[in-house]
Scaffold this motif. Structure first.
Motif, PDB file in Angstrom:
ATOM      1  N   ASP A 327       0.827  -1.271  -0.064  1.00  0.00           N
ATOM      2  CA  ASP A 327       0.231   0.156   0.050  1.00  0.00           C
ATOM      3  C   ASP A 327       0.649   1.316   0.037  1.00  0.00           C
ATOM      4  O   ASP A 327       0.149   2.213  -0.111  1.00  0.00           O
ATOM      5  CB  ASP A 327      -0.906   0.059   1.345  1.00  0.00           C
ATOM      6  CG  ASP A 327      -1.862  -1.182   0.950  1.00  0.00           C
ATOM      7  OD1 ASP A 327      -2.451  -1.389  -0.155  1.00  0.00           O
ATOM      8  OD2 ASP A 327      -2.546  -1.557   2.133  1.00  0.00           O
ATOM      9  N   GLU A 328       2.169   0.990  -0.050  1.00  0.00           N
ATOM     10  CA  GLU A 328       2.764   2.375  -0.140  1.00  0.00           C
ATOM     11  C   GLU A 328       2.926   3.023  -1.561  1.00  0.00           C
ATOM     12  O   GLU A 328       2.825   2.093  -2.520  1.00  0.00           O
ATOM     13  CB  GLU A 328       4.455   2.195   0.491  1.00  0.00           C
ATOM     14  CG  GLU A 328       5.180   1.412  -0.067  1.00  0.00           C
ATOM     15  CD  GLU A 328       6.831   1.382   0.375  1.00  0.00           C
ATOM     16  OE1 GLU A 328       7.128   2.452   0.863  1.00  0.00           O
ATOM     17  OE2 GLU A 328       7.276   0.349   0.214  1.00  0.00           O
ATOM     18  N   VAL A 329       3.209   4.274  -1.715  1.00  0.00           N
ATOM     19  CA  VAL A 329       3.476   4.472  -3.124  1.00  0.00           C
ATOM     20  C   VAL A 329       4.747   4.932  -3.384  1.00  0.00           C
ATOM     21  O   VAL A 329       5.220   5.659  -2.785  1.00  0.00           O
ATOM     22  CB  VAL A 329       2.228   5.916  -3.412  1.00  0.00           C
ATOM     23  CG1 VAL A 329       2.589   6.441  -4.703  1.00  0.00           C
ATOM     24  CG2 VAL A 329       0.717   5.430  -2.933  1.00  0.00           C
ATOM     25  N   ILE A 330       5.277   4.456  -4.526  1.00  0.00           N
ATOM     26  CA  ILE A 330       6.506   4.936  -4.866  1.00  0.00           C
ATOM     27  C   ILE A 330       6.788   5.384  -6.397  1.00  0.00           C
ATOM     28  O   ILE A 330       5.775   5.345  -7.035  1.00  0.00           O
ATOM     29  CB  ILE A 330       7.719   3.551  -4.906  1.00  0.00           C
ATOM     30  CG1 ILE A 330       6.742   2.419  -5.721  1.00  0.00           C
ATOM     31  CG2 ILE A 330       7.647   3.002  -3.470  1.00  0.00           C
ATOM     32  CD1 ILE A 330       7.697   1.173  -5.526  1.00  0.00           C
ATOM     33  N   THR A 331       7.882   5.853  -6.694  1.00  0.00           N
ATOM     34  CA  THR A 331       8.065   6.374  -8.089  1.00  0.00           C
ATOM     35  C   THR A 331       8.945   5.085  -8.739  1.00  0.00           C
ATOM     36  O   THR A 331       9.786   4.626  -8.620  1.00  0.00           O
ATOM     37  CB  THR A 331       8.966   7.480  -8.074  1.00  0.00           C
ATOM     38  OG1 THR A 331       8.226   8.545  -7.352  1.00  0.00           O
ATOM     39  CG2 THR A 331       9.148   8.173  -9.634  1.00  0.00           C
ATOM     40  N   VAL A 332       8.417   4.771 -10.028  1.00  0.00           N
ATOM     41  CA  VAL A 332       8.854   3.670 -10.691  1.00  0.00           C
ATOM     42  C   VAL A 332       9.336   4.513 -12.179  1.00  0.00           C
ATOM     43  O   VAL A 332       8.530   5.166 -12.878  1.00  0.00           O
ATOM     44  CB  VAL A 332       8.079   2.414 -10.801  1.00  0.00           C
ATOM     45  CG1 VAL A 332       7.805   1.901  -9.439  1.00  0.00           C
ATOM     46  CG2 VAL A 332       6.589   2.955 -11.531  1.00  0.00           C
ATOM     47  N   TYR A 333      10.162   3.659 -12.891  1.00  0.00           N
ATOM     48  CA  TYR A 333      10.562   4.084 -14.331  1.00  0.00           C
ATOM     49  C   TYR A 333      11.428   2.827 -14.823  1.00  0.00           C
ATOM     50  O   TYR A 333      12.097   2.072 -13.972  1.00  0.00           O
ATOM     51  CB  TYR A 333      11.454   5.498 -14.211  1.00  0.00           C
ATOM     52  CG  TYR A 333      12.608   5.545 -13.551  1.00  0.00           C
ATOM     53  CD1 TYR A 333      13.889   4.958 -14.035  1.00  0.00           C
ATOM     54  CD2 TYR A 333      12.621   5.763 -12.216  1.00  0.00           C
ATOM     55  CE1 TYR A 333      15.047   5.175 -13.165  1.00  0.00           C
ATOM     56  CE2 TYR A 333      13.543   5.897 -11.177  1.00  0.00           C
ATOM     57  CZ  TYR A 333      14.920   5.552 -11.827  1.00  0.00           C
ATOM     58  OH  TYR A 333      15.898   5.460 -11.096  1.00  0.00           O
TER      59      TYR A 333
END
Length: 363
Positions: A327-333
């Motif tokens: 449920d945590e929000v992260i940045t992905v690329y």
């Protein structure tokens, strides 16, 4: 009730004579007529056939029906000439549990739908198992049992008669050797001729029966081929059922989201095994990692980044990966040349690879 006293006395005398002859042979005090080598070989072959047929039949029964209580029950019903009650096998029982669980969880959920598919597949495997057991019982076990309860019992009976005739012959020879006066010697010689004739006739009958063992082996060989064919059919069916099931399960989304009362239904996988295999997903999915999440048709470029919500806890396997919390929000690329099953992620000043199947990309 009328008794034939003379016949009863004669039978008792014959039995006593055989017992005396047998006992003296055991103690080496009497000569014994030996059977010819061919007949001895036939007897040995028959005994060996009986021994191994029993072992093969019993172990085949264990293989087809591992439950000893069920085997005993089926044996009793067979002896009573009654049909055993029908019962579901282990595969069908498992299939029913899966179907019930799938319907309880909801056919519209990924897990419930997968359980229903697996349950239906287990029922098909159970039906194939029933067919294997029936075919093996008719084409393989029944002929083996018929030999043991029919042909071999006849052989044993004639072999026992041959043994009695031999004892009678040797007892008559012993009396002939002990006879001193000419009158008693003449009677003893007559008895030897009669017992020798009876012994030779019984030996011929026994030999003819024993020579049928070769035909029995040929018949059992045909039955063995039929049993192998039944096994090939069964395992081929099971293999095809499992391949079809694997394809059906592979078509399910790896994540499933709905309202706040439902959570993602994809199974939590171990770090030791990658949750996605490049060989088990379509090429279009590999070329578009976001398609694997079943969320949007947004395509992540190598230079852009997106926010993603973590679906499950993930423990990094090494320093190149990033541990995640559900449920945590992260940045992905994505990076050029990067494995399509993985994305780079950032959380504050922490960076590392994460598997795409643990993420839900956000719009």
């Amino acid at each position: 009730m009328d008794f034939n006293v003379k016949k009863l006395a004669a039978d008792a005398g014959t039995f006593l004579s055989r017992a005396v002859q047998f006992t003296e042979e055991k103690f080496g005090q009497a000569e014994k007529t030996e059977l010819d080598a061919h007949l001895e070989n036939l007897l040995s072959k028959a005994e060996s056939t009986k021994l191994w047929t029993e072992k093969i039949m019993k172990q085949t029964e264990v293989l087809l029906q591992p439950n000893p209580n069920t085997r005993i029950e089926e044996f009793v019903y067979e002896k009573l000439d009654r049909k055993a009650p029908s019962r579901i096998n282990n595969s069908e029982q498992l299939g029913q549990f899966m179907l019930d669980a799938g319907n309880d969880f909801g056919p519209g959920t990924a897990y419930g739908s997968a359980l229903i598919k697996c349950g239906e597949n287990e029922n098909r495997i159970g039906a194939a198992e029933r067919e294997l057991i029936h075919t093996a019982a008719v084409n393989f076990l029944s002929p083996l049992r018929n030999f043991l309860e029919g042909d071999y019992k006849t052989i044993s009976k004639e072999r026992k008669l041959l043994q009695n005739k031999r004892l009678d012959l040797d007892a008559a020879k012993a009396r002939l050797r002990k006879a001193k006066v000419s009158e008693s010697r003449s009677a003893a010689e007559q008895e030897v001729r009669i017992t020798q004739s009876e012994f030779d006739r019984q030996a011929e009958i026994t030999r003819l029966l024993l020579e049928g063992i070769s035909s029995t082996h040929a018949h059992h060989l045909r039955c063995l081929h039929e049993y192998v064919d039944a096994q090939v059919t069964y395992y081929a069916q099971c293999y095809q059922y499992m391949v079809d099931l694997q394809k059906q399960l592979g078509s399910f989304p790896t994540s499933f989201t709905s309202n706040n009362n439902q959570i993602a239904s994809a199974p939590v996988l171990s770090n030791a095994v990658p949750p996605f295999s490049a060989s088990s997903v379509p090429l279009s999915t590999l070329n578009n990692p976001i398609a694997a999440t079943g969320t949007t048709d947004y395509k992540l470029s190598s230079s852009g980044s997106r926010k993603a919500r973590v679906l499950y806890d993930y423990d990094a396997a090494d320093s190149s990966e990033l541990s995640l919390l559900a449920d945590e929000v992260i940045t992905v690329y994505s990076l050029p040349g990067m494995d399509s099953d993985w994305l780079m992620s950032e959380r504050g000043n922490q960076k590392g690879k994460v598997p795409i199947t643990y993420l839900e990309l956000l719009n």
